[in-house]
Design an enzyme around this catalytic site. Structure first.
Site, PDB file in Angstrom:
ATOM      1  N   ARG A  46      45.834 -45.359  72.085  1.00  0.00           N
ATOM      2  CA  ARG A  46      45.347 -46.176  70.980  1.00  0.00           C
ATOM      3  C   ARG A  46      44.712 -45.321  69.889  1.00  0.00           C
ATOM      4  O   ARG A  46      44.808 -45.644  68.699  1.00  0.00           O
ATOM      5  CB  ARG A  46      44.337 -47.205  71.498  1.00  0.00           C
ATOM      6  CG  ARG A  46      43.054 -46.574  72.026  1.00  0.00           C
ATOM      7  CD  ARG A  46      42.197 -47.524  72.811  1.00  0.00           C
ATOM      8  NE  ARG A  46      40.963 -46.861  73.248  1.00  0.00           N
ATOM      9  CZ  ARG A  46      40.185 -47.311  74.207  1.00  0.00           C
ATOM     10  NH1 ARG A  46      40.512 -48.424  74.844  1.00  0.00           N
ATOM     11  NH2 ARG A  46      39.080 -46.671  74.538  1.00  0.00           N
ATOM     12  N   ARG A 348      30.963 -33.438  74.099  1.00  0.00           N
ATOM     13  CA  ARG A 348      32.391 -33.673  73.862  1.00  0.00           C
ATOM     14  C   ARG A 348      32.784 -33.425  72.404  1.00  0.00           C
ATOM     15  O   ARG A 348      33.916 -33.025  72.118  1.00  0.00           O
ATOM     16  CB  ARG A 348      32.760 -35.104  74.274  1.00  0.00           C
ATOM     17  CG  ARG A 348      34.261 -35.365  74.317  1.00  0.00           C
ATOM     18  CD  ARG A 348      34.563 -36.705  74.963  1.00  0.00           C
ATOM     19  NE  ARG A 348      35.987 -36.922  75.104  1.00  0.00           N
ATOM     20  CZ  ARG A 348      36.748 -37.544  74.200  1.00  0.00           C
ATOM     21  NH1 ARG A 348      36.198 -38.027  73.100  1.00  0.00           N
ATOM     22  NH2 ARG A 348      38.038 -37.685  74.399  1.00  0.00           N
ATOM     23  N   ASN A 445      35.248  31.829  68.814  1.00  0.00           N
ATOM     24  CA  ASN A 445      35.075  30.489  69.388  1.00  0.00           C
ATOM     25  C   ASN A 445      36.240  30.097  70.294  1.00  0.00           C
ATOM     26  O   ASN A 445      37.377  30.553  70.118  1.00  0.00           O
ATOM     27  CB  ASN A 445      34.942  29.445  68.279  1.00  0.00           C
ATOM     28  CG  ASN A 445      33.648  29.596  67.501  1.00  0.00           C
ATOM     29  OD1 ASN A 445      32.596  29.864  68.088  1.00  0.00           O
ATOM     30  ND2 ASN A 445      33.702  29.442  66.188  1.00  0.00           N
ATOM     31  N   ASN A 543      51.511  32.734  71.160  1.00  0.00           N
ATOM     32  CA  ASN A 543      50.718  33.520  70.228  1.00  0.00           C
ATOM     33  C   ASN A 543      50.219  32.660  69.075  1.00  0.00           C
ATOM     34  O   ASN A 543      50.894  31.723  68.641  1.00  0.00           O
ATOM     35  CB  ASN A 543      51.604  34.666  69.727  1.00  0.00           C
ATOM     36  CG  ASN A 543      51.044  35.354  68.523  1.00  0.00           C
ATOM     37  OD1 ASN A 543      51.380  34.987  67.406  1.00  0.00           O
ATOM     38  ND2 ASN A 543      50.183  36.327  68.736  1.00  0.00           N
ATOM     39  N   ASP A 544      49.027  32.955  68.550  1.00  0.00           N
ATOM     40  CA  ASP A 544      48.438  32.108  67.509  1.00  0.00           C
ATOM     41  C   ASP A 544      49.262  32.088  66.230  1.00  0.00           C
ATOM     42  O   ASP A 544      49.321  31.074  65.538  1.00  0.00           O
ATOM     43  CB  ASP A 544      46.990  32.528  67.217  1.00  0.00           C
ATOM     44  CG  ASP A 544      46.845  34.009  66.931  1.00  0.00           C
ATOM     45  OD1 ASP A 544      47.863  34.716  66.878  1.00  0.00           O
ATOM     46  OD2 ASP A 544      45.693  34.462  66.775  1.00  0.00           O
ATOM     47  N   GLY A 572      42.465  38.872  61.401  1.00  0.00           N
ATOM     48  CA  GLY A 572      43.608  39.779  61.432  1.00  0.00           C
ATOM     49  C   GLY A 572      44.719  39.187  60.582  1.00  0.00           C
ATOM     50  O   GLY A 572      44.535  38.191  59.889  1.00  0.00           O
TER      51      GLY A 572
END
Length: 749
Positions: A46, A348, A445, A543-544, A572
């Protein structure tokens, strides 16, 4: 003459009728609909019929645009709830299908079984009807079954009253239907915003207002006394009775039954004529009816207990009541249109927008709190509220329906806001989150970083590089373990470990063959085995200088370049060579020792033991050596420079002095730049790369000198080479990461 007049008006009417049909056809074609829109309206109870009926009347009134099919299910077809399907028939709607879908029991299991039964029965109906669109209302479990069926059968869904907030399971069901629905009609601005926040497409949301308001706002002018007397008795006056409508709260049935008991006790004590409507079919309703009968409500002289009141009459009853009490959405929504006082009980309707006519009683331990609320509210008259509508919802909804283009793709699109670190399992996301642990072993480092596939350094750790082999290896392992643990928290999947180190490296075995003098105790060192055993990850070592070239190939200027050379200018001089997209190591892993290209037979001594190497002229150590010589002779400092007693002379001081006009410092830098340039010319004549990348802290100071030497000394065929300064902030770490990312992702997706 009369005949001619009749013929004229007949033709005229026919002309306008055809013109009207033509206009309707044009509108339909404009909207992409060459046929009438077949609309299925499914009503379950309803309450939802009161919202759907105005839309159904509107659709029925425009047969040139719409075909209406009505499906009735749910509590409409149950005698205990008033057989309310009859009011649909009384409104002159043809009911196409009646589906008995309610499993009696009025508990949680019965609700689930009812949804299941509806899902079993609906496909056959929808297959027969084949609607273009289904209109679904609200937040009831029956509506969820409707929306689920339609969505799975590729039928477009228009959802009425999405985006609202309330208590109980209804909230979850409402939002679930929203996600299934293709189009949305909402009643308030807040509901519209909620739908947008739920990622629904704004173009498919209509802020129309509540359809029931179209009827409500014209209702008070009708004859109402006969309706009041019919339901409450001949002796009842306006504003001197109460309408009570309370439903179970499915998420807390016991408490809602207790609240209903207290409500009835308070109403009995308040001693006013009261119309009590039976609760809906939700779990807990059977227990509430038992409470009514236990207290003798159906036979109490002050009470009228009814299963159903037609909506038109219900409007009149609440419009002229002294108060409405309960937890129905009608109380906080529709009743506001009349300014009738409302007492909203429990949770509710928590979250619903309400007018000032609503007094909330969230919880009650005794009837006293409810009784006190009745005393405060009864008989008052509040301003009318139009939060939920202005009486023009239906015309807006019909216009919206006409605008629906059935040629548009059926698949919904959600408008998600940008989300950082979006976790999806497509291949792009996998490639983004794949990461490497990068280790850079420098002279000073030791650094470890988590590097993503895109070259982003997600997390970096830095420690001083220990002097002994044992301490160094222990620190590497400790930092790698810490970084690997953190990777989980930052959503990175570590594929392996890449290590960049000075010296000559055998990358196949992961062994440092021998190192530079900058890193002590670092010869014949197996790095791969202990780190791989500790982390259970593959390990690459190089190697770097080679790592710097790999970094440029993956992330820098060398990306996509077939042949290029990278020169590192730092403490270097080093470098790496990429030839035909591959890194060159040489037969004894000594390729690209570019710092040891000899540019003078009687030049200064290099750390390698030779003379006249590029590194002996252009490295940071070489510049520091020359700076110390000048400083010892009091020829370094010029106006604008100062040094503390304990400060160590460095290459930076030499560069600063040259910038401030020290001619001797400038001459040393020009000599260094020339030496580097001659080395590059030798590289060009040997490898013929298309690109030379200068990397490191001294690169920007040398780039112009290198270009000048190339123009003076190089063969014309190689003078066109590009010489650029690297734009990578951390080539050593990125190169170490590239060792991992390049080799572990060489797969075809």
């Amino acid at each position: 003459v009369l005949l001619n007049i009749l013929m004229y008006f007949g033709l005229r009417n026919m002309y306008f009728k055809n013109l009207s049909k033509q206009k309707q056809k044009e509108v339909m074609e404009k909207n992409g609909n060459n046929h009438k829109l077949r609309v299925c309206v499914a009503t379950c109870n309803r309450a939802d019929y009161s919202k759907l009926a105005p839309i159904m009347f509107g659709i029925k009134a425009e047969p040139q645009f719409f075909e209406l099919d009505v499906v009735v299910l749910g509590s409409h077809l149950i005698d205990d709830y008033g057989n309310t399907y009859r009011m649909i028939e009384q409104d002159d709607f043809d009911i196409h299908t009646r589906l008995h879908t309610i499993v009696r029991g009025e508990d949680e299991a019965a609700m689930v079984e009812s949804v299941g039964l509806a899902l079993v029965k609906l496909p056959d109906v929808l297959n027969r009807l084949k609607p273009d669109i289904m209109i679904v209302h609200g937040d009831r479990f029956d509506a969820l079954a409707l929306a689920t069926s339609a969505a799975l059968m590729n039928i477009r869904i228009l959802h009425i009253e999405g985006g609202e907030v309330s208590g109980t399971i209804d909230d979850s069901i409402r939002h679930a239907i929203t996600k299934l629905a293709h189009y949305h009609v909402c009643c308030t601005r807040s509901a519209e915003q909620h739908l947008i926040a739920m990622c629904e497409d704004h173009d498919r949301i209509l802020l129309a207002g509540c359809p029931s308001y179209d009827k409500l706002l014209s209702a008070k002018n009708k004859d109402y006394m006969s309706i009041i007397r019919m339901w409450l008795g001949e002796d009842v006056k306006t504003r001197d009775y109460i309408v009570a409508l309370q439903h179970p709260v499915t998420t807390d049935i016991k408490h809602s039954i207790k609240m209903f008991e207290l409500t009835l006790d308070a109403l009995i004590s308040f001693n006013k004529r009261t119309l009590v409507l039976f609760p809906n079919v939700d779990a807990g309703s059977k227990e509430m009816v038992r409470v009514m009968r236990k207290k003798g409500i159906e036979h109490h002289p002050n009470f009228r207990a009814v299963k159903h009141v037609p909506f038109d009459q219900f409007i009149q009853l609440v419009a002229h009541a002294g108060c409405m009490i309960g937890n129905s959405s009608c109380g906080v929504r529709e009743v506001g249109a009349f300014g009738t006082p409302v007492i909203n009980l429990g949770t509710r309707q928590t979250g619903r927008e309400t007018g000032e006519n609503v007094l909330h009683v969230r919880d009650a331990d005794t009837q006293d709190k409810i009784l006190h609320a009745l005393q405060l509210q009864f008989g008052k008259q509040y301003p009318c509220s139009k939060i939920y509508g202005d009486g023009n919802a239906v015309p807006r909804i019909l216009k919206f329906l006409k605008s629906i283009d059935l040629k548009e793709p059926l698949q919904k699109k959600f408008c998600f806001p940008p989300v950082k670190d979006n976790i999806s399992q497509d291949i792009d996301h996998i490639l983004e989150t794949q990461s490497a642990l990068a280790v850079d072993l420098g002279g000073t480092n030791l650094r470890v970083a988590i590097v993503s596939m895109k070259g982003e350094i997600v997390k970096k750790y830095t420690q001083l590089n220990p002097k002994t082999y044992e301490d160094r290896l222990e620190l590497i392992l400790k930092m790698c373990v810490e970084a690997a643990s953190e990777a989980v928290n930052v959503n990175c999947r570590i594929l392996g470990v890449g290590i960049s180190t000075g010296g000559r490296v055998n990358p196949r075995e992961g062994i440092v063959l021998h190192s530079t003098k900058l890193i002590q105790e670092w010869s014949s060192v197996d790095l791969r085995t202990p780190i791989s055993d500790a982390l259970h990850l593959p390990v690459w070592v190089d190697n770097d200088g080679n790592c710097a070239a790999l970094a440029e190939r993956k992330f820098g200027h060398g990306k996509g370049i077939e042949n290029f050379v990278t020169l590192i200018t730092g403490t270097g001089i080093g470098g790496g060579i990429i030839h035909q997209h591959e890194l060159i190591h040489g037969s004894s892993f000594c390729a690209a020792e570019l710092g040891h290209i000899v540019v003078s037979l009687d030049g200064p001594e290099c750390l390698c033991g030779s003379q006249g190497c590029i590194e002996a002229y252009a490295s940071g150590i070489a510049l520091q050596r020359e700076a110390k010589k000048l400083h010892d002779e009091d020829l370094l400092l010029v106006e604008g420079m100062s040094m503390k007693k304990e400060e160590v002379v460095s290459a930076a001081h030499l560069i600063q002095a040259a910038k401030l006009g020290n001619t001797k410092a400038d001459s040393i830098l020009r000599t260094a730049g020339t030496a580097l340039g001659l080395g590059v010319v030798n590289i060009l004549h040997t490898m013929n790369p298309s690109l030379v990348i200068l990397s490191g802290v001294l690169a920007s100071h040398y780039v112009n000198a290198v270009k000048d030497v190339i123009n003076r000394q190089a063969l014309s065929s190689v003078k066109t080479v590009d010489v650029v300064v690297s734009n990578l902030a951390d080539p050593a770490l990125l190169g170490a990461a590239s060792l991992v990312l390049d080799y572990t992702t060489r797969r075809i997706y």
